[in-house]
Design a protein around this motif. Structure first.
Motif, short mmCIF file in Angstrom:
data_model
loop_
_atom_site.label_atom_id
_atom_site.label_comp_id
_atom_site.label_asym_id
_atom_site.label_seq_id
_atom_site.Cartn_x
_atom_site.Cartn_y
_atom_site.Cartn_z
N VAL A 49 -16.14 9.89 -29.54
CA VAL A 49 -15.62 9.08 -30.63
C VAL A 49 -15.66 9.86 -31.94
CG1 VAL A 49 -16.19 7.08 -32.09
CG2 VAL A 49 -16.05 6.82 -29.61
N SER A 50 -16.76 10.56 -32.20
CA SER A 50 -16.87 11.35 -33.43
C SER A 50 -15.89 12.51 -33.44
CB SER A 50 -18.29 11.86 -33.61
OG SER A 50 -19.16 10.82 -33.97
N ARG A 51 -15.74 13.17 -32.33
CA ARG A 51 -14.80 14.31 -32.26
C ARG A 51 -13.37 13.86 -32.49
NH1 ARG A 51 -15.92 16.85 -26.59
NH2 ARG A 51 -14.03 18.03 -27.12
N LEU A 52 -12.99 12.76 -31.82
CA LEU A 52 -11.62 12.27 -31.99
C LEU A 52 -11.42 11.72 -33.40
CD1 LEU A 52 -8.84 11.70 -30.80
CD2 LEU A 52 -9.73 9.51 -29.96
N GLY A 53 -12.42 11.01 -33.92
CA GLY A 53 -12.31 10.47 -35.27
C GLY A 53 -12.12 11.56 -36.30
N ALA A 54 -12.87 12.65 -36.16
CA ALA A 54 -12.71 13.79 -37.07
C ALA A 54 -11.33 14.41 -36.90
CB ALA A 54 -13.80 14.82 -36.81
N GLY A 55 -10.81 14.38 -35.68
CA GLY A 55 -9.44 14.86 -35.44
C GLY A 55 -8.42 14.02 -36.16
N PHE A 56 -8.61 12.70 -36.16
CA PHE A 56 -7.70 11.82 -36.90
C PHE A 56 -7.70 12.17 -38.40
CE2 PHE A 56 -8.37 8.15 -33.65
CZ PHE A 56 -7.39 8.70 -32.83
N VAL A 57 -8.90 12.39 -38.93
CA VAL A 57 -9.01 12.76 -40.35
C VAL A 57 -8.31 14.09 -40.61
CG1 VAL A 57 -10.62 13.34 -42.21
CG2 VAL A 57 -11.14 11.44 -40.67
N LYS A 58 -8.44 15.01 -39.67
CA LYS A 58 -7.82 16.33 -39.80
C LYS A 58 -6.30 16.21 -39.89
CE LYS A 58 -8.64 20.95 -39.25
NZ LYS A 58 -9.72 21.77 -39.85
N LEU A 59 -5.74 15.17 -39.29
CA LEU A 59 -4.30 14.94 -39.36
C LEU A 59 -3.86 14.45 -40.74
CD1 LEU A 59 -3.45 13.16 -35.97
CD2 LEU A 59 -3.18 15.57 -36.54
N GLY A 60 -4.82 14.12 -41.58
CA GLY A 60 -4.49 13.60 -42.91
C GLY A 60 -4.55 12.10 -43.02
N LEU A 61 -5.01 11.43 -41.96
CA LEU A 61 -5.13 9.98 -42.00
C LEU A 61 -6.27 9.57 -42.92
CD1 LEU A 61 -4.60 9.24 -38.20
CD2 LEU A 61 -2.98 8.81 -40.05
N GLN A 62 -6.05 8.54 -43.72
CA GLN A 62 -7.00 8.08 -44.71
C GLN A 62 -7.52 6.68 -44.34
OE1 GLN A 62 -7.92 9.95 -47.46
NE2 GLN A 62 -6.63 11.59 -46.64
N PRO A 63 -8.75 6.33 -44.82
CA PRO A 63 -9.26 4.97 -44.57
C PRO A 63 -8.23 3.91 -44.97
CG PRO A 63 -10.99 6.31 -45.51
CD PRO A 63 -9.73 7.16 -45.55
N GLY A 64 -8.03 2.96 -44.09
CA GLY A 64 -7.06 1.90 -44.33
C GLY A 64 -5.71 2.15 -43.68
N ASP A 65 -5.44 3.41 -43.26
CA ASP A 65 -4.19 3.70 -42.56
C ASP A 65 -4.19 3.04 -41.18
OD1 ASP A 65 -3.26 5.20 -44.65
OD2 ASP A 65 -3.68 7.16 -43.74
N ALA A 66 -3.00 2.67 -40.73
CA ALA A 66 -2.86 2.02 -39.43
C ALA A 66 -2.55 3.04 -38.34
CB ALA A 66 -1.75 0.97 -39.48
N ILE A 67 -3.29 2.95 -37.23
CA ILE A 67 -3.04 3.79 -36.06
C ILE A 67 -2.88 2.86 -34.86
CG2 ILE A 67 -5.55 4.16 -35.78
CD1 ILE A 67 -4.82 6.85 -34.43
N ALA A 68 -1.76 2.99 -34.17
CA ALA A 68 -1.46 2.10 -33.05
C ALA A 68 -1.85 2.74 -31.73
CB ALA A 68 0.02 1.76 -33.05
N ILE A 69 -2.22 1.88 -30.77
CA ILE A 69 -2.51 2.33 -29.41
C ILE A 69 -1.60 1.53 -28.48
CG2 ILE A 69 -4.30 2.74 -27.70
CD1 ILE A 69 -6.38 2.32 -29.90
N TRP A 70 -0.78 2.25 -27.74
CA TRP A 70 0.21 1.62 -26.87
C TRP A 70 -0.03 2.09 -25.44
CZ3 TRP A 70 5.91 3.49 -26.35
CH2 TRP A 70 6.65 2.59 -25.59
N GLY A 71 -0.53 1.22 -24.61
CA GLY A 71 -0.77 1.61 -23.24
C GLY A 71 -1.72 0.66 -22.53
N PRO A 72 -1.87 0.83 -21.22
CA PRO A 72 -2.76 -0.03 -20.43
C PRO A 72 -4.21 0.41 -20.56
CG PRO A 72 -1.68 1.57 -19.01
CD PRO A 72 -1.11 1.78 -20.39
#
Length: 568
Positions: A69-92
């Protein structure tokens, strides 16, 4: 002074007292975000299994999960995503779904669950409705290729660099992440995202987690209505964590092994299943990407699951499959049913066929963080079979008439709930928010409900599903519960259909046991003398299966469409 009347097959006590009930609770609420909750649980249960994904042959301890979770979360931040931004998950229900949701929460992002059955127009609407900036999309779902659908929505995708999507149709979207060994144009691989950030960036993410306000948005649930486009209910960290705490205590989830058959995008599974498991230090077992009754039952046996959570229609399928397989189910201690009304006959079938000693009802909605009423461990048989339990801790409830006036206890009206669990708003829709959430933050559920003085509740059904036949108000649930007791009927659902003389008549759609011969005359004879004549369905349709949502709810509007197509 009170009076007694028998209706809905139970004794209702009318009171002169206004139907307001408050359950203050015995323990105080907590004040923490989802990321902090995962950290606390990891410290308590580092080596305990947190998730078992059977179809992927993956097992993660709490320590394993926390690290990913920490590794992926840091990856999201590395993409430039900021607190409050929406990230969608589409799948089973794949492992990456759970990891992505928790990683987003730890990063201060807002997760948006998208129904895995959605097609191009529905996905496009969802992404644009809440301004999604990043999308984690599964590679395929059954026979659907998600990337092909995304190419239809976003023609620019095939010529885009990962993290630099520029689309006219979905202008907010920048990043696409696909869990696959194959390379897709414009998309990051999920495995690469896990290694995108360095150690320092990961440690920084973990420290910054404490700066995320528990009152901040954490998750958006698309709620399907009977008319119009889906609304986007915004849920807070505080509402989710405390609701998970409530269900942990109510369901006795310590040391549990939960068989997770519900879709993770749905609030019921996300909160009562996955987040409650984290709070409790329980193991969440995912049998398959989507519900398969046989796979679920075999997983219960193989993984020694102790808890099962599902919708009534899922339990119907599980009961029928177990009658065929006769598997040695010995470890199940508890079954929870929610998401729709469950008839007394179904509850008895779950007990008898699945050999589960404790079967309990719960009631909630996406807008209430799936949290409102639940049955206690020790209830009377009448309460077990006819109520959805009592109001959960730290919540308030009342029942009102169409003018907003609070009705006395025991009278039928619209249920309203207030508390920490209520959504913040419908995203980007002030008008719809005001329709259901008043200035005092009472949420109008849209459900016909009876509230008793002891805090127990009885649901009659959706207000919009009420059938008015010649001036009589009829509630499908009451009639469905009666029909489900017929020895040849597996499942029934009743709808209102147009009638020139009476305004509306009733049509019962039923699924019958193999080899059973049921017709309208036989059904009417069964009903005669047992229920009022005006409650006997005028029409009968035998079906092999019911149209359902991914979360297992019956789509009654499609039953109406089936009836209308026959008439035309």
């Amino acid at each position: 002074m009170s009076r007694v009347i028998l209706t809905f097959g139970i004794t209702r006590r009318f009171s002169s007292k206004p139907s307001y009930f408050h359950n203050p609770g015995k323990t105080p609420l907590v004040y923490r975000n989802v990321g902090q909750q995962l950290e606390i649980s990891t410290r308590r249960f580092p080596n305990r299994e947190a998730i078992v994904a059977c179809s992927e042959n993956e097992r993660l301890t709490f320590a394993d999960l926390d690290e990913k979770v920490s590794r992926l979360g840091a990856g999201f931040v590395k993409l430039g995503l900021q607190p409050g931004d929406a990230i969608a998950i589409w799948g089973p229900n794949y492992l990456h779904w759970a990891i992505s949701m928790l990683a987003a929460a730890r990063s201060g992002l807002v997760t948006v669950g998208i129904n895995p059955n959605f097609q191009a127009s529905e996905v496009k609407y969802s992404l644009n409705k809440v301004g999604v900036k990043a999308l984690v999309a599964s590679e395929t779902y059954r026979n659907t290729n998600y990337y092909t659908i995304l190419e239809e929505i976003i023609p620019e995708l095939k010529n885009s660099e990962p993290g630099k999507i520029k689309s006219e149709s979905v202008p907010s979207l920048r990043s696409l992440i696909i869990p696959s060994t194959d390379k897709y144009n414009g998309a990051f691989k999920f495995c690469d995202m896990m290694d995108l950030a360095n150690k320092t960036e990961i440690e920084s993410l973990e420290k910054n987690c404490d700066n995320i306000s528990p009152d901040a948005p954490c998750n958006i649930q698309f709620t399907s209505g009977t008319t119009g486009l889906p609304k986007a209910a915004v849920l807070s960290h505080n509402g989710l964590v405390n609701s998970a705490e409530t269900f942990t205590k109510a369901l006795n989830l310590e040391d549990a092994r939960i068989c997770g058959i519900l879709p993770l995008f749905h609030c019921y599974a996300l909160l009562v299943g996955k987040l409650a498991a984290i709070v409790a230090g329980a193991t969440y077992v995912i049998p398959s990407p989507y519900f398969i009754a046989e796979k679920a039952l075999k997983t219960v046996v193989e993984e020694k699951c102790t808890h099962l959570q599902g919708t009534p229609t899922m339990y119907v399928d599980l009961v029928e499959k177990q009658k065929e397989l006769k598997l040695p189910i010995t470890t199940l201690k508890h079954a929870l049913t929610g998401g729709a009304s469950c008839s007394p006959q179904f509850i008895n079938d779950i007990r008898d066929v699945l050999k589960i000693p404790a079967v309990r009802n719960a009631y909630g909605a996406s807008e209430t963080s799936a949290n409102a009423f639940i049955q206690k461990f020790i209830e009377t048989e009448e309460n077990n079979l006819t109520t959805v339990g009592s109001l959960n801790e730290h919540l308030e409830a009342k029942v009102i008439d169409p003018n907003g006036k609070t009705l006395p206890f025991g009278q039928l009206g619209e249920l309203c709930i207030r508390g920490y669990n209520i959504m913040l708003e419908y995203y980007g829709d002030e008008e719809k928010t005001r329709e259901v959430l008043d200035k005092d933050r009472w949420y109008k559920t849209g459900d016909q409900f009876i509230l008793r003085e002891d805090g127990h509740g009885i649901i009659a059904g959706r207000i919009k599903e009420m059938i008015i036949r010649g001036g009589e108000n009829l509630f499908p649930k009451e009639i469905e519960d009666f029909l489900n007791a017929h020895p040849d009927i597996i499942e029934s659902h009743v709808i209102g259909v147009p009638d020139r003389r009476l305004g509306e008549e009733m049509c019962a759609f039923v699924r019958v046991k193999e080899g059973a011969e049921l017709n309208l005359d036989v059904l009417k004879q069964y009903c005669k003398g047992k229920i009022a004549h005006f409650k006997i369905p005028r029409y009968l349709r035998i079906v092999k299966e019911f149209p359902k949502t991914t979360s297992g709810k019956i789509q009654k509007f499609k039953l109406k469409e089936m009836y209308e197509s026959e008439e035309n």
